[in-house]
Scaffold this motif. Structure first.
Motif, PDB file in Angstrom:
ATOM      1  N   VAL A  99      29.386  53.206  41.670  1.00 36.49           N
ATOM      2  CA  VAL A  99      28.727  53.825  42.832  1.00 36.49           C
ATOM      3  C   VAL A  99      28.134  52.873  43.861  1.00 36.49           C
ATOM      4  CG1 VAL A  99      26.288  54.913  42.838  1.00 36.49           C
ATOM      5  CG2 VAL A  99      27.402  55.319  41.002  1.00 36.49           C
ATOM      6  N   ARG A 100      27.989  51.861  43.784  1.00 40.18           N
ATOM      7  CA  ARG A 100      27.748  50.862  44.587  1.00 40.18           C
ATOM      8  C   ARG A 100      29.144  50.441  45.391  1.00 40.18           C
ATOM      9  NH1 ARG A 100      25.477  47.622  40.498  1.00 40.18           N
ATOM     10  NH2 ARG A 100      27.178  46.166  40.735  1.00 40.18           N
ATOM     11  N   GLN A 101      30.257  50.223  44.681  1.00 38.94           N
ATOM     12  CA  GLN A 101      31.286  49.483  45.311  1.00 38.94           C
ATOM     13  C   GLN A 101      32.453  50.867  45.917  1.00 38.94           C
ATOM     14  OE1 GLN A 101      31.985  46.279  45.857  1.00 38.94           O
ATOM     15  NE2 GLN A 101      30.049  45.840  45.174  1.00 38.94           N
ATOM     16  N   MET A 102      32.263  51.828  45.201  1.00 39.30           N
ATOM     17  CA  MET A 102      33.388  52.877  45.596  1.00 39.30           C
ATOM     18  C   MET A 102      32.584  54.098  45.883  1.00 39.30           C
ATOM     19  SD  MET A 102      36.448  52.022  43.222  1.00 39.30           S
ATOM     20  CE  MET A 102      37.843  52.536  44.244  1.00 39.30           C
ATOM     21  N   PRO A 103      31.691  54.364  46.619  1.00 41.01           N
ATOM     22  CA  PRO A 103      30.733  55.223  46.929  1.00 41.01           C
ATOM     23  C   PRO A 103      31.669  56.634  47.742  1.00 41.01           C
ATOM     24  CG  PRO A 103      30.098  53.836  48.517  1.00 41.01           C
ATOM     25  CD  PRO A 103      31.000  53.152  47.516  1.00 41.01           C
ATOM     26  N   GLY A 104      32.501  56.345  48.678  1.00 37.74           N
ATOM     27  CA  GLY A 104      33.032  57.282  48.989  1.00 37.74           C
ATOM     28  C   GLY A 104      34.238  57.897  48.015  1.00 37.74           C
ATOM     29  N   HIS A 105      34.455  57.463  46.920  1.00 37.47           N
ATOM     30  CA  HIS A 105      35.294  57.984  45.915  1.00 37.47           C
ATOM     31  C   HIS A 105      34.410  58.971  45.057  1.00 37.47           C
ATOM     32  CE1 HIS A 105      37.821  54.823  47.351  1.00 37.47           C
ATOM     33  NE2 HIS A 105      38.841  55.282  47.001  1.00 37.47           N
ATOM     34  N   LEU A 106      33.070  59.057  45.173  1.00 35.39           N
ATOM     35  CA  LEU A 106      32.382  59.831  44.015  1.00 35.39           C
ATOM     36  C   LEU A 106      31.312  61.002  44.733  1.00 35.39           C
ATOM     37  CD1 LEU A 106      30.868  56.673  42.200  1.00 35.39           C
ATOM     38  CD2 LEU A 106      32.907  58.135  41.792  1.00 35.39           C
ATOM     39  N   HIS A 107      31.073  61.862  44.145  1.00 34.84           N
ATOM     40  CA  HIS A 107      30.124  62.994  44.436  1.00 34.84           C
ATOM     41  C   HIS A 107      29.094  63.188  43.360  1.00 34.84           C
ATOM     42  CE1 HIS A 107      33.427  64.453  47.189  1.00 34.84           C
ATOM     43  NE2 HIS A 107      32.340  64.423  48.147  1.00 34.84           N
ATOM     44  N   LYS A 108      27.826  63.294  43.677  1.00 37.58           N
ATOM     45  CA  LYS A 108      26.641  63.279  42.805  1.00 37.58           C
ATOM     46  C   LYS A 108      26.362  64.903  42.531  1.00 37.58           C
ATOM     47  CE  LYS A 108      22.565  61.876  43.586  1.00 37.58           C
ATOM     48  NZ  LYS A 108      21.463  60.822  43.919  1.00 37.58           N
ATOM     49  N   HIS A 109      26.009  65.244  41.480  1.00 31.36           N
ATOM     50  CA  HIS A 109      25.714  66.731  41.136  1.00 31.36           C
ATOM     51  C   HIS A 109      24.558  66.600  40.026  1.00 31.36           C
ATOM     52  CE1 HIS A 109      29.412  68.237  42.765  1.00 31.36           C
ATOM     53  NE2 HIS A 109      29.902  67.477  42.479  1.00 31.36           N
ATOM     54  N   TRP A 139      18.961  50.246  34.690  1.00 31.41           N
ATOM     55  CA  TRP A 139      18.200  51.155  35.517  1.00 31.41           C
ATOM     56  C   TRP A 139      18.855  51.042  37.170  1.00 31.41           C
ATOM     57  CZ3 TRP A 139      15.148  48.817  31.954  1.00 31.41           C
ATOM     58  CH2 TRP A 139      14.526  49.445  31.054  1.00 31.41           C
ATOM     59  N   LYS A 140      20.029  50.435  37.191  1.00 26.30           N
ATOM     60  CA  LYS A 140      20.363  50.325  38.662  1.00 26.30           C
ATOM     61  C   LYS A 140      21.003  51.631  39.284  1.00 26.30           C
ATOM     62  CE  LYS A 140      22.428  45.813  37.196  1.00 26.30           C
ATOM     63  NZ  LYS A 140      23.769  44.884  37.078  1.00 26.30           N
ATOM     64  N   VAL A 141      21.455  52.439  38.749  1.00 26.38           N
ATOM     65  CA  VAL A 141      21.839  53.756  38.963  1.00 26.38           C
ATOM     66  C   VAL A 141      21.159  54.768  38.073  1.00 26.38           C
ATOM     67  CG1 VAL A 141      23.644  55.460  39.942  1.00 26.38           C
ATOM     68  CG2 VAL A 141      24.128  53.094  40.065  1.00 26.38           C
ATOM     69  N   PRO A 142      19.878  55.280  38.417  1.00 29.64           N
ATOM     70  CA  PRO A 142      19.303  55.971  37.319  1.00 29.64           C
ATOM     71  C   PRO A 142      19.731  57.155  37.106  1.00 29.64           C
ATOM     72  CG  PRO A 142      17.862  55.901  39.471  1.00 29.64           C
ATOM     73  CD  PRO A 142      19.010  54.963  39.351  1.00 29.64           C
ATOM     74  N   LEU A 143      19.614  58.140  35.762  1.00 31.45           N
ATOM     75  CA  LEU A 143      20.095  59.300  35.798  1.00 31.45           C
ATOM     76  C   LEU A 143      18.900  60.428  36.187  1.00 31.45           C
ATOM     77  CD1 LEU A 143      21.247  58.651  32.103  1.00 31.45           C
ATOM     78  CD2 LEU A 143      22.746  59.338  34.056  1.00 31.45           C
ATOM     79  N   ASP A 144      17.884  59.893  36.586  1.00 29.81           N
ATOM     80  CA  ASP A 144      16.701  60.503  36.988  1.00 29.81           C
ATOM     81  C   ASP A 144      16.528  61.880  35.766  1.00 29.81           C
ATOM     82  OD1 ASP A 144      15.808  59.216  38.982  1.00 29.81           O
ATOM     83  OD2 ASP A 144      17.524  60.301  40.299  1.00 29.81           O
ATOM     84  N   TYR A 145      16.550  61.491  34.577  1.00 29.75           N
ATOM     85  CA  TYR A 145      16.520  62.570  33.417  1.00 29.75           C
ATOM     86  C   TYR A 145      15.103  62.993  33.245  1.00 29.75           C
ATOM     87  CZ  TYR A 145      16.356  64.363  28.688  1.00 29.75           C
ATOM     88  OH  TYR A 145      16.046  65.263  27.471  1.00 29.75           O
ATOM     89  N   ARG A 146      14.988  64.292  32.864  1.00 29.04           N
ATOM     90  CA  ARG A 146      13.714  64.802  32.436  1.00 29.04           C
ATOM     91  C   ARG A 146      13.955  66.056  31.645  1.00 29.04           C
ATOM     92  NH1 ARG A 146      12.825  69.180  36.558  1.00 29.04           N
ATOM     93  NH2 ARG A 146      14.192  69.132  38.155  1.00 29.04           N
ATOM     94  N   ARG A 147      13.105  66.145  30.608  1.00 27.91           N
ATOM     95  CA  ARG A 147      13.211  67.544  29.917  1.00 27.91           C
ATOM     96  C   ARG A 147      12.312  68.397  30.319  1.00 27.91           C
ATOM     97  NH1 ARG A 147      11.389  68.622  24.220  1.00 27.91           N
ATOM     98  NH2 ARG A 147      11.068  66.357  24.219  1.00 27.91           N
ATOM     99  N   ILE A 148      12.795  69.799  30.586  1.00 27.77           N
ATOM    100  CA  ILE A 148      11.526  70.838  30.935  1.00 27.77           C
ATOM    101  C   ILE A 148      11.969  72.058  30.193  1.00 27.77           C
ATOM    102  CG2 ILE A 148      11.597  69.790  33.321  1.00 27.77           C
ATOM    103  CD1 ILE A 148      13.634  71.859  34.251  1.00 27.77           C
ATOM    104  N   SER A 149      11.123  73.277  30.252  1.00 28.95           N
ATOM    105  CA  SER A 149      11.232  74.368  29.477  1.00 28.95           C
ATOM    106  C   SER A 149      12.443  75.056  30.083  1.00 28.95           C
ATOM    107  CB  SER A 149      10.006  75.051  29.615  1.00 28.95           C
ATOM    108  OG  SER A 149       9.800  75.584  30.836  1.00 28.95           O
ATOM    109  N   HIS A 150      12.970  76.132  29.535  1.00 32.49           N
ATOM    110  CA  HIS A 150      13.909  76.913  29.844  1.00 32.49           C
ATOM    111  C   HIS A 150      13.360  77.769  30.856  1.00 32.49           C
ATOM    112  CE1 HIS A 150      17.074  80.342  28.964  1.00 32.49           C
ATOM    113  NE2 HIS A 150      17.427  79.573  30.127  1.00 32.49           N
ATOM    114  N   GLU A 151      12.371  78.254  30.801  1.00 33.51           N
ATOM    115  CA  GLU A 151      11.810  78.966  31.993  1.00 33.51           C
ATOM    116  C   GLU A 151      11.690  78.265  33.568  1.00 33.51           C
ATOM    117  OE1 GLU A 151      10.831  80.571  28.272  1.00 33.51           O
ATOM    118  OE2 GLU A 151      10.525  78.628  29.121  1.00 33.51           O
ATOM    119  N   GLN A 152      11.120  77.053  33.270  1.00 29.07           N
ATOM    120  CA  GLN A 152      11.040  76.285  34.555  1.00 29.07           C
ATOM    121  C   GLN A 152      12.739  75.963  35.085  1.00 29.07           C
ATOM    122  OE1 GLN A 152       8.916  72.519  34.306  1.00 29.07           O
ATOM    123  NE2 GLN A 152       9.788  72.090  36.232  1.00 29.07           N
TER     124      GLN A 152
END
Length: 494
Positions: A99-109, A139-152
């Motif tokens: 992610v740091r060294q080859m950012p142009g080769h990646l896309h975030k989703h 934690w250098k490139v976090p996943l930003d993980y969270r668990r939420i309800s199916h409704e949300q």
């Protein structure tokens, strides 16, 4: 520029690296950057083997922590769990590096993880797993993980809204896809060349012999309308041919096979437009990682995991594997009722899993040096995610034998612009070791990644290549036919 094979005859190198996939290219870059005279040879084109047939995702590492034995046995298998943790740490550290060294080769989703009734892994354990893999990566490139309800989740994502139930919640996290895995190999190889490595594609290794304190490597020309042989010497040889390491002439050694092939099949499908750009991670009914990857306007679904012993050149997608992928996808999204008519094409690759006994697989990148073949190092167990890590390990193995020459290379590897003007495409063909039309379409330009697989531009690009590389009309027609045969062979229609 690609040297004539006669220019290599009787040349001496510190190291010959065999195989220009992601690992071989990274190894050549590391060695050239550290001051070793290096030859990188490949029987086909750069990145044309296993590296071109990946699932195109940076795996977050959660699947590597999943065990196949009953969960209560985890405490009684500390060695296995430690190995899984160490491997996952390497994965997450390499993820951050890319992610740091080859950012142009990646896309975030944005990706989703469904918590379903009856899942093998309870929500609290999956939550812990996501937090753990983030911690292992510092934690250098976090996943930003969270668990939420199916409704949300349904209010945020159409893909999450259409998940079949009953659901106990949905995990949401950020992950990256490779924009273009083949181009990672090409750009790494070109960077190695800029640092002093000699690169030669379409050059088969036909023999390896140990003579005194050096290796003699027999080479044979494999480019169309060309012939020739050469013999070079090297103090060390690095076998980075991936799933072919045990099939390379002269590299057999005395022990069991060093890799076990793990076949993975993926299919490209057209899912509803409202799913665009969003993905999903889950575990299949077999307990294996299963993904829905966003890919431009479409999605990739898979992979399978099947141990194979056939020559990777001969491995093809089987009907029952497509049926398995469709069944698993329909279990996740029952209302879509996916059939073969939704599939644009499918493909497969063979991952070279490390093994100590020739049978049992291990999640580990290893540098194997058979004592009966001193100076021959074989790289096993790597993925594109870990290619820089594997390259560094191989370079350190060379340094242990030949001594340290210089510092390891640093700095990013830039991604190319998506070139369109004909004169710029001609420059690419002339300067980036293009030998065949398929090299240009599939691994130098992004056209080979579109849903038409480059067929819609093949005629125009063949004319540009012919004008640049001096092809006759007969050669141009042969290249078009070869491109179509290769495309149909790799990317199979349902």
């Amino acid at each position: 520029m690609r040297p004539h094979i006669n220019e290599l005859d009787e040349t001496a190198f510190d190291v010959v690296v065999i195989g220009a996939g992601a690992v071989g290219c990274a190894t050549a870059r590391e060695l050239a950057g550290r001051g070793f005279t290096t030859l990188l040879v490949e029987r086909g084109d750069i990145g044309s083997g296993t590296s071109s047939r990946s699932s195109r995702m940076l795996y977050s590492g959660l699947g590597y922590l999943a065990v196949r034995y009953p969960l209560w046995q985890m405490i009684f298998r500390p060695v296995d769990m430690i190995q899984r943790l160490l491997y996952t740490r390497s994965v997450m550290q390499c993820r951050a590096e890319l992610v740091r060294q080859m950012p142009g080769h990646l896309h975030k989703h944005r990706f989703h993880y469904p918590f379903r009734q009856g899942d093998r892994y309870p929500p609290w354990l999956v939550d812990t797993g996501f937090r753990l893999v983030e911690a292992l990566g510092g934690w250098k490139v976090p996943l930003d993980y969270r668990r939420i309800s199916h409704e949300q989740a349904a209010t945020e994502s159409a893909l999450a809204a259409d998940l079949g139930g009953p659901l106990r919640g949905v995990g949401v996290f950020e992950e990256y896809m490779y924009s273009w895995p083949e181009r990672i190999c090409v750009d790494t190889a070109l960077d190695a060349e800029r640092r002093g490595a000699t690169l030669r594609t379409y050059t088969a290794v036909t023999g390896l012999t140990r003579q005194g304190n050096a290796w003699t490597v027999a080479l044979e020309e494999r480019a169309p309308e060309a012939e020739g042989r050469a013999s070079v010497t090297a103090q060390m040889v690095v076998n980075a041919t991936g799933p072919w390491v045990d099939r390379l002439p002269g590299c057999g050694g005395t022990g069991p096979n060093r890799v076990v092939g793990l076949k993975g099949v993926n299919v490209m499908v057209r899912l509803p437009e409202r799913y665009r750009g969003e993905g999903l991670e889950a575990f299949s009914s077999k307990g294996e990682p299963f993904y829905v990857f966003p890919w431009r306007d479409h999605h990739l679904i898979g992979p399978t995991e099947t141990v194979v012993s056939d020559d990777p050149d001969d491995v093809r997608v089987q009907d029952h594997e497509i049926d398995y992928i469709l069944d698993e996808a329909n279990r996740l999204f029952p209302d879509l009722k996916l059939t073969r008519e939704h599939i644009l094409h499918s493909w497969c690759g063979v991952r070279p899993m490390s093994t100590l006994d020739g049978t049992t697989t291990r999640n580990a990148v290893r540098i194997v040096e058979d004592p009966t073949q001193p100076g021959l190092a074989t790289v096993t167990g790597s993925t594109i995610m870990l290619h820089r890590h594997a390259g560094r390990k191989a370079a350190r193995a060379v340094e242990r034998r030949l001594g340290k020459r210089g510092e390891a290379p640093t700095g990013p590897i830039d991604a190319p612009h998506h070139l369109r003007p004909d004169e710029e495409i001609g420059q690419v063909a002339a300067t980036e070791h293009v030998v065949r039309l398929t090299d240009l379409i599939r691994r130098r330009l992004p056209d080979g990644l579109d849903t038409a697989l480059g067929r819609n531009r093949a005629e125009d690009l063949s004319r540009i290549a012919a004008a640049t590389l001096g092809w006759t009309e007969a050669r141009r027609q042969d290249e078009l036919a070869h491109f179509e045969r290769e495309t149909a062979s790799i990317y199979q229609a349902p």
